[in-house]
Scaffold this active site. Structure first.
Site, PDB file in Angstrom:
ATOM      1  N   SER A 123       0.830  -1.199   0.000  1.00 45.68           N
ATOM      2  CA  SER A 123       0.000   0.000   0.000  1.00 45.68           C
ATOM      3  C   SER A 123       0.869   1.256   0.000  1.00 45.68           C
ATOM      4  O   SER A 123       1.991   1.252   0.538  1.00 45.68           O
ATOM      5  CB  SER A 123      -0.849  -0.053   1.274  1.00 45.68           C
ATOM      6  OG  SER A 123      -1.230   1.222   1.693  1.00 45.68           O
ATOM      7  N   TYR A 148      -1.697  -0.573  10.560  1.00 44.35           N
ATOM      8  CA  TYR A 148      -1.939  -1.148   9.226  1.00 44.35           C
ATOM      9  C   TYR A 148      -0.704  -0.965   8.347  1.00 44.35           C
ATOM     10  O   TYR A 148      -0.167  -1.922   7.784  1.00 44.35           O
ATOM     11  CB  TYR A 148      -3.162  -0.483   8.577  1.00 44.35           C
ATOM     12  CG  TYR A 148      -3.301  -0.815   7.112  1.00 44.35           C
ATOM     13  CD1 TYR A 148      -3.707  -2.080   6.706  1.00 44.35           C
ATOM     14  CD2 TYR A 148      -2.987   0.127   6.115  1.00 44.35           C
ATOM     15  CE1 TYR A 148      -3.813  -2.401   5.355  1.00 44.35           C
ATOM     16  CE2 TYR A 148      -3.090  -0.187   4.770  1.00 44.35           C
ATOM     17  CZ  TYR A 148      -3.508  -1.443   4.391  1.00 44.35           C
ATOM     18  OH  TYR A 148      -3.592  -1.763   3.052  1.00 44.35           O
ATOM     19  N   LYS A 152       2.325  -3.594   6.712  1.00 46.30           N
ATOM     20  CA  LYS A 152       2.748  -3.712   5.308  1.00 46.30           C
ATOM     21  C   LYS A 152       4.271  -3.529   5.177  1.00 46.30           C
ATOM     22  O   LYS A 152       4.924  -4.251   4.421  1.00 46.30           O
ATOM     23  CB  LYS A 152       2.019  -2.671   4.445  1.00 46.30           C
ATOM     24  CG  LYS A 152       0.514  -2.899   4.328  1.00 46.30           C
ATOM     25  CD  LYS A 152       0.164  -4.140   3.527  1.00 46.30           C
ATOM     26  CE  LYS A 152      -1.327  -4.311   3.352  1.00 46.30           C
ATOM     27  NZ  LYS A 152      -1.716  -5.576   2.746  1.00 46.30           N
TER      28      LYS A 152
END
Ligand code: NAD
Ligand code: UDP
Length: 335
Positions: A123, A148, A152
């Site tokens: 992302s 989050y 990643k």
């Protein structure tokens, strides 16, 4: 055969359809934490083909081994994971577990069964903030704020370390910007209930489930004061995956590509596009800036252009018209 983890989700389901259209054999794993069984029927309806489906959680290693035991996978497209930035602050352990533990199990199982090709959904959030625009893949990553984005970054590093220990491994890391739109049938799309993203938020308003559309900040230093993002049609995004797979099969290693449109649109621009195509005024309410939001960013997509011979072909109007077609189908189904 190709394994698609999270294949019932928004991007995974679009990827599965694309693979089936290319006559690839596909198996899907999903635990339905953010999707449901109806997607499987819709995939069959759109593609007129059947997929093999295994319901289960990537964190259950014996389940994963059972699936790998049944098939000779050569490639894994790994979409499964939790994706809400705001939710990740509330439940960081679940985010680390669902994203990182799942990936470790998947890699260990791939290693055991000698499956070496992996395309991973990363992302643009990995970049963090304060970089010159447009964002390029060689920006040095600072540890980002949200659990989050941290998950990643951790996984990207994990993939690199794994490759350094086993050079048979071939990986494409795709850093998505803002995927929107949906398949032209309108049958499948991003889940809107419970989502706080812009397009679902507009759709919820148009479905009458919200009295107004919140605009999170109109005092950014942007052309109209609202936040600017790089929106990309999900079908273009999926094409980038197909290009990435071709590339990694020929070139070992860990390769990273931005997938975006390379253009920035403001919140007000997106909303007026919806108004234009839906022929209805949207009642907007300016709210304080959302915590953690950046004012503007978009991708440099020249690396994917050169190496994958890829470029997005669907413009912002098509993204919005397809979203509105999906809205029509949701209304017809009374959802
Ligand atoms: P999604 O939530 O629609 O799909 C993910 C799917 O994975 C869901 O069907 C869910 O049920 C499944 N899943 C989650 N955890 C699982 C687990 N432990 N075991 C098995 N299945 C599991 O999300 P999406 O929008 O399709 O995103 C796919 C990937 O792309 C995610 O990894 C996400 O972080 C990443 N990504 C998405 C966006 C975006 O805006 N949609 C942007 C950047 C990156
Ligand atoms: N946004 C908004 N109202 C909403 C949802 C989002 O104004 O109801 C804005 C948000 O502040 C950001 C842009 O729309 O500037 C895109 O937000 P989204 O959550 O879709 O993506 P992300 O911020 O994760 O890039």
């Amino acid at each position: 055969m190709i394994l698609v983890t999270g294949g019932c989700g928004y991007i995974g389901s679009h990827c599965v359809i694309s693979l089936l259209n290319q006559n690839k054999k596909v198996a899907v794993i999903d635990n339905f934490v953010n999707s449901d069984k109806s997607v499987l029927k819709k995939i069959n309806l759109i593609s007129k083909k059947n997929i093999l489906f295994y319901e289960g959680d990537l964190r259950q290693k014996s389940f994963l081994s059972d699936v790998f035991n049944k098939h000779n996978f050569e490639t894994v497209f790994h979409f499964a994971g939790l994706k809400s930035l705001s939710e990740s602050y509330k439940n960081p352990l679940e985010y680390f577990s669902a994203n990182i533990n799942s990936t470790i199990n998947l890699l260990q199982t791939m290693q055991k069964y000698k499956v070496y090709n992996l395309i991973f959904s990363s992302s643009a959030t990995v970049y963090g903030k304060d970089h010159p625009l447009p964002w390029t893949e060689n920006i040095k990553l600072k540890f980002p704020e949200s659990p989050y984005a941290q998950s990643k970054v951790f996984i990207e590093n994990l993939l690199l370390k794994y490759y350094q220990s086993d050079m048979n491994f071939k990986v494409g890391i795709l850093r998505y910007f803002n995927p929107i739109g949906c398949h032209s049938s309108g049958l499948i799309g991003d889940r809107i209930d419970g989502s706080t993203n812009l397009i679902p938020s507009i759709m919820l308003y148009l479905l009458g489930k919200k009295p107004y559309l919140p605009i999170y900040g109109n005092d950014y230093k942007t052309k109209d004061g609202s936040g600017i993002r790089d929106y990309i049609h999900v079908d273009d995004l999926v094409n980038g995956h197909i290009g990435a797979l071709k590339y990694i099969i020929e070139k070992k290693g860990v390769h990273i590509w931005n997938l975006g449109s390379g253009k920035g649109y403001s919140v007000f621009q997106i909303v007026s596009k919806f108004e234009e195509h839906y022929k209805k005024r949207i009642f907007k309410k300016v709210m304080p800036r959302r915590e953690g939001d950046l004012s503007e960013y978009w991708a440099d997509i020249s690396k994917a252009g050169k190496e994958l011979n890829w470029s997005p072909s669907l413009d912002i109007d098509k993204m919005i018209l397809d979203s509105l077609n999906h809205l029509k189908k949701l209304k017809e189904a009374n959802l």
